[in-house]
Design an enzyme around this catalytic site. Structure first.
Site, PDB file in Angstrom:
ATOM      1  CG  MET E   1      -1.826  -1.059   1.393  1.00  0.00           C
ATOM      2  SD  MET E   1      -0.991  -2.613   1.725  1.00  0.00           S
ATOM      3  CE  MET E   1      -0.220  -2.263   3.265  1.00  0.00           C
ATOM      4  N   PRO E   2       0.435   2.304  -0.474  1.00  0.00           N
ATOM      5  CG  PRO E   2       0.033   4.548  -0.162  1.00  0.00           C
ATOM      6  CD  PRO E   2       1.087   3.521  -0.036  1.00  0.00           C
TER       7      PRO E   2
END
Lengths: 61, 61, 61, 61, 61, 61
Positions: E1-2
């Site tokens: 992530m992200p």
């Protein structure tokens, strides 16, 4: 890598999402040789009045 | 096929979304020869503090 | 705003894409009250062997 | 142009999102020569049970 | 992530893309506290006849 | 429904893509109860110099 976005109608259980993530990740590792640690699966739950098929909102069907 | 994703600021009515789905589907059928039954339109409603334009959040304008 | 992504099978003409952009933009302006100058339509042309429906690649059908 | 979609785990503050939009817009203007007025940044906040990494839901870790 | 998707008109150099990836990653690490190793930036280069703004293809402007 | 977008580094064979489409479709039918005929899987093959991880282009690693 890879990154998978799954758009589906809202309403699945956490357990269904858990299994989807696992099975989709497995297929990318086994078929595409992806590094398991780097596979991301993002589930986008879409309400029935935000999804149209054949020109109609799902919530109208 | 095809699949259309419409990202727009949150706040439209169901009736507006209904008409958007119908009109966008019509254009894909009439212009691109798509099979009506297989046209998907997914509407993504984005809150003002999740959309930035010209470096500013819409909610700050 | 808004931003529209159109995923469709590769092979449309520039004229078809021109008309799609115009018609989709019109519907967002007329139905959703969008500012015409800020409507973006991004067309993603997908080859037949990169699109699967019902578990099969389009290029295999 | 350009349009940036940022998918990240839900839970950031509005101030963090404000700064992300500004910094990402700056980089597109300074590096890619984009017209500031036409840069869109769309933040997609994803709950932990809708994001899978390495085959597991983030909410299970 | 992200995970960040950057849609922009085709034609940037590899060096510009290198800098964009670095700067966008830095902003997610510094502002959103992301784990640098897990930040993905995917650049989608769109030809002028696949991008419409204000109802017109960029390639027609 | 559903629609799945698979972003992965360019270079897989058609056979790998065929198997990915099949396995991902199976998991959505078996786990999420999707209608097989309406499951779309769109594969986005990304060149190494368009994908950044940990702040670096894959093509630089």
């Amino acid at each position: 890598m890879p990154v998978v976005q799954v758009h589906l109608k809202a309403g699945r259980t956490v357990e269904q999402k858990r299994q989807l993530v696992e099975r989709i990740t497995d297929s990318l590792v086994e078929i595409a040789g992806a590094n398991r640690e780097r596979v991301h699966v993002i589930i986008d739950e879409v309400p029935g009045d935000n999804w149209g098929r054949a020109g109609r909102l799902l919530s109208d069907d």
